[in-house]
Design an enzyme around this catalytic site. Structure first.
Site, PDB file in Angstrom:
ATOM      1  N   SER A 144       0.872  -1.184   0.000  1.00 42.88           N
ATOM      2  CA  SER A 144       0.000   0.000   0.000  1.00 42.88           C
ATOM      3  C   SER A 144       0.901   1.223   0.000  1.00 42.88           C
ATOM      4  O   SER A 144       2.055   1.154   0.447  1.00 42.88           O
ATOM      5  CB  SER A 144      -0.863   0.017   1.270  1.00 42.88           C
ATOM      6  OG  SER A 144      -1.600   1.225   1.357  1.00 42.88           O
ATOM      7  N   TYR A 158      -3.033   0.444  10.377  1.00 43.36           N
ATOM      8  CA  TYR A 158      -2.911  -0.126   9.020  1.00 43.36           C
ATOM      9  C   TYR A 158      -1.513   0.161   8.464  1.00 43.36           C
ATOM     10  O   TYR A 158      -0.849  -0.730   7.916  1.00 43.36           O
ATOM     11  CB  TYR A 158      -3.985   0.482   8.121  1.00 43.36           C
ATOM     12  CG  TYR A 158      -4.011  -0.033   6.694  1.00 43.36           C
ATOM     13  CD1 TYR A 158      -4.352  -1.360   6.411  1.00 43.36           C
ATOM     14  CD2 TYR A 158      -3.725   0.819   5.620  1.00 43.36           C
ATOM     15  CE1 TYR A 158      -4.399  -1.821   5.104  1.00 43.36           C
ATOM     16  CE2 TYR A 158      -3.773   0.365   4.306  1.00 43.36           C
ATOM     17  CZ  TYR A 158      -4.110  -0.953   4.053  1.00 43.36           C
ATOM     18  OH  TYR A 158      -4.150  -1.406   2.748  1.00 43.36           O
TER      19      TYR A 158
HETATM   20  N1  LIG Z   1      -8.423  -1.083  -1.870  1.00 42.68           N
HETATM   21  C1  LIG Z   1      -7.418  -0.242  -1.643  1.00 42.68           C
HETATM   22  O1  LIG Z   1      -7.589   0.985  -1.693  1.00 42.68           O
HETATM   23  C2  LIG Z   1      -6.054  -0.760  -1.337  1.00 42.68           C
HETATM   24  C3  LIG Z   1      -4.988   0.148  -1.407  1.00 42.68           C
HETATM   25  C4  LIG Z   1      -3.698  -0.304  -1.125  1.00 42.68           C
HETATM   26  C5  LIG Z   1      -3.481  -1.608  -0.791  1.00 42.68           C
HETATM   27  N2  LIG Z   1      -4.552  -2.474  -0.715  1.00 42.68           N
HETATM   28  C6  LIG Z   1      -4.257  -3.851  -0.333  1.00 42.68           C
HETATM   29  O2  LIG Z   1      -4.651  -4.690  -1.388  1.00 42.68           O
HETATM   30  C7  LIG Z   1      -4.957  -5.983  -0.880  1.00 42.68           C
HETATM   31  C8  LIG Z   1      -6.308  -6.418  -1.435  1.00 42.68           C
HETATM   32  O3  LIG Z   1      -7.279  -5.500  -0.953  1.00 42.68           O
HETATM   33  P1  LIG Z   1      -8.668  -5.239  -1.694  1.00 42.68           P
HETATM   34  O4  LIG Z   1      -8.763  -3.784  -1.938  1.00 42.68           O
HETATM   35  O5  LIG Z   1      -8.859  -6.191  -2.811  1.00 42.68           O
HETATM   36  O6  LIG Z   1      -9.654  -5.552  -0.477  1.00 42.68           O
HETATM   37  P2  LIG Z   1     -10.943  -6.472  -0.350  1.00 42.68           P
HETATM   38  O7  LIG Z   1     -11.788  -6.337  -1.556  1.00 42.68           O
HETATM   39  O8  LIG Z   1     -11.490  -6.111   0.984  1.00 42.68           O
HETATM   40  O9  LIG Z   1     -10.342  -7.958  -0.334  1.00 42.68           O
HETATM   41  C9  LIG Z   1      -9.529  -8.367   0.726  1.00 42.68           C
HETATM   42  C10 LIG Z   1      -9.104  -9.794   0.459  1.00 42.68           C
HETATM   43  O10 LIG Z   1      -8.295 -10.230   1.550  1.00 42.68           O
HETATM   44  C11 LIG Z   1      -8.864 -11.403   2.085  1.00 42.68           C
HETATM   45  N3  LIG Z   1      -8.648 -11.565   3.505  1.00 42.68           N
HETATM   46  C12 LIG Z   1      -8.941 -10.715   4.499  1.00 42.68           C
HETATM   47  N4  LIG Z   1      -8.659 -11.260   5.679  1.00 42.68           N
HETATM   48  C13 LIG Z   1      -8.168 -12.500   5.428  1.00 42.68           C
HETATM   49  C14 LIG Z   1      -7.700 -13.562   6.245  1.00 42.68           C
HETATM   50  N5  LIG Z   1      -7.718 -13.479   7.579  1.00 42.68           N
HETATM   51  N6  LIG Z   1      -7.255 -14.677   5.643  1.00 42.68           N
HETATM   52  C15 LIG Z   1      -7.261 -14.794   4.302  1.00 42.68           C
HETATM   53  N7  LIG Z   1      -7.715 -13.838   3.478  1.00 42.68           N
HETATM   54  C16 LIG Z   1      -8.154 -12.696   4.045  1.00 42.68           C
HETATM   55  C17 LIG Z   1     -10.340 -11.255   1.797  1.00 42.68           C
HETATM   56  O11 LIG Z   1     -10.983 -12.504   1.937  1.00 42.68           O
HETATM   57  P3  LIG Z   1     -12.550 -12.615   2.379  1.00 42.68           P
HETATM   58  O12 LIG Z   1     -13.359 -12.440   1.126  1.00 42.68           O
HETATM   59  O13 LIG Z   1     -12.667 -13.962   2.962  1.00 42.68           O
HETATM   60  O14 LIG Z   1     -12.808 -11.519   3.378  1.00 42.68           O
HETATM   61  C18 LIG Z   1     -10.297 -10.732   0.385  1.00 42.68           C
HETATM   62  O15 LIG Z   1     -10.029 -11.761  -0.524  1.00 42.68           O
HETATM   63  C19 LIG Z   1      -4.910  -5.858   0.634  1.00 42.68           C
HETATM   64  O16 LIG Z   1      -3.679  -6.324   1.122  1.00 42.68           O
HETATM   65  C20 LIG Z   1      -5.021  -4.362   0.854  1.00 42.68           C
HETATM   66  O17 LIG Z   1      -4.461  -3.962   2.085  1.00 42.68           O
HETATM   67  C21 LIG Z   1      -5.815  -2.080  -0.995  1.00 42.68           C
END
Ligand SMILES: NC(=O)c1ccc[n+]([C@@H]2O[C@H](COP(=O)([O-])OP(=O)(O)OC[C@H]3O[C@@H](n4cnc5c(N)ncnc54)[C@H](OP(=O)(O)O)[C@@H]3O)[C@@H](O)[C@H]2O)c1
Length: 242
Positions: A144, A158
């Site tokens: 991130s 975070y």
């Molecule tokens: N969206 C943003 O703005 C953003 C920006 C920078 C970085 N990121 C990073 O990008 C990555 C993906 O995020 P996203 O935006 O796609 O978020 P998201 O749509 O909320 O998806 C999160 C993913 O992580 C999984 N997850 C959460 N807790 C878990 C656990 N205990 N064990 C295994 N899997 C788990 C979720 O599974 P479930 O479906 O089972 O909950 C889901 O597949 C994350 O690392 C996030 O921090 C996101």
């Protein structure tokens, strides 16, 4: 001297959190590129839905729960059993909770530490022997921009977990270099997924599209050992330094 990018065919890539959001976009893109995929998620039903849209001869769907320390080795073992090799690991699963320096209940901080920092560590450790064996293993961590700077006071916890994930990425670069392993941290600001559904300060249409992250992952995976990319910051708005 000819340029020899790594080809997708025959390479096996693991992706955590592949059932939705950024992980799902990465899975779809890498499947279209021709990779063999091992998809990990804790939600078996939605993961089965993602895998059902793919060529079943090239995809494995497996349980992955970051908070369970037995989960990463079990998923890695199942991947090796199915495909016989691991060429790349995309550490994507993550959680974001509000936690400030004044908050006393550390439950959400502990969850972010476990999922965002220790989860990738356990996956990387389990996959390392296979990544070493191939001579050109790749580890891509969806970190991130909050692993590079603190955007707001509410992001303290975070950012702590994501700075740790960024540190892990650099440690993997050092540990893996002589074995041909290359590690990259992708560091996005707002991406339009469930994670940012309640963000008010910027419209969804202004956020990074998940496919843009998938595009970067696909590109990094093709780079040869002589083209190491340590970090990729990516922003949807103007900030002074990133
Ligand atoms: N969206 C943003 O703005 C953003 C920006 C920078 C970085 N990121 C990073 O990008 C990555 C993906 O995020 P996203 O935006 O796609 O978020 P998201 O749509 O909320 O998806 C999160 C993913 O992580 C999984 N997850 C959460 N807790 C878990 C656990 N205990 N064990 C295994 N899997 C788990 C979720 O599974 P479930 O479906 O089972 O909950 C889901 O597949 C994350 O690392 C996030 O921090 C996101």
């Amino acid at each position: 001297m000819t340029y020899a990018p790594l080809e997708p065919q025959g390479r096996v890539i693991m992706i955590s959190g592949a059932n939705r959001g950024i992980g799902r976009a990465i899975a779809g893109r890498l499947h279209a590129e021709g990779y063999q995929l091992s998809l990990g998620a804790r939600n078996a039903e939605s993961l089965a839905g993602v895998a059902a849209e793919m060529d079943e001869s090239r995809v494995l769907a497996h349980a992955y729960e970051a908070r369970d320390r037995t989960s990463a080795p079990a998923w890695v073992a199942a991947t090796v059993k199915r495909f016989g090799r691991i060429d790349g690991l995309v550490c994507n699963a993550g959680v974001a909770h509000i936690f400030t320096v004044e908050d006393k209940d550390e439950a959400v901080l502990d969850e972010m530490w476990e999922v965002n920092a220790k989860g990738p560590l356990r996956l990387i450790r389990a996959a390392f022997p296979s990544l070493k064996a191939g001579g050109s293993g790749r580890v891509i961590s969806v970190v991130s921009l909050s692993g590079k700077r603190i955007p707001a006071a509410r992001s303290a916890g975070y950012a702590m977990s994501k700075f740790a994930a960024a540190a892990l990425n650099h440690a993997v670069r050092l540990s893996g270099w002589e074995h041909g392993i290359r590690a990259t941290a992708i560091c996005p600001s707002f991406v339009a997924t469930d994670m940012t559904a309640n963000v008010k300060e910027i419209g969804r249409g202004e956020m990074i599209h998940p496919e843009a992250i998938a595009h970067l992952v696909a590109t990094v995976l093709t780079l040869p050992n002589t083209s190491s990319v340590a970090e990729i910051p990516i922003n949807c708005r103007l900030e002074a330094t990133v």
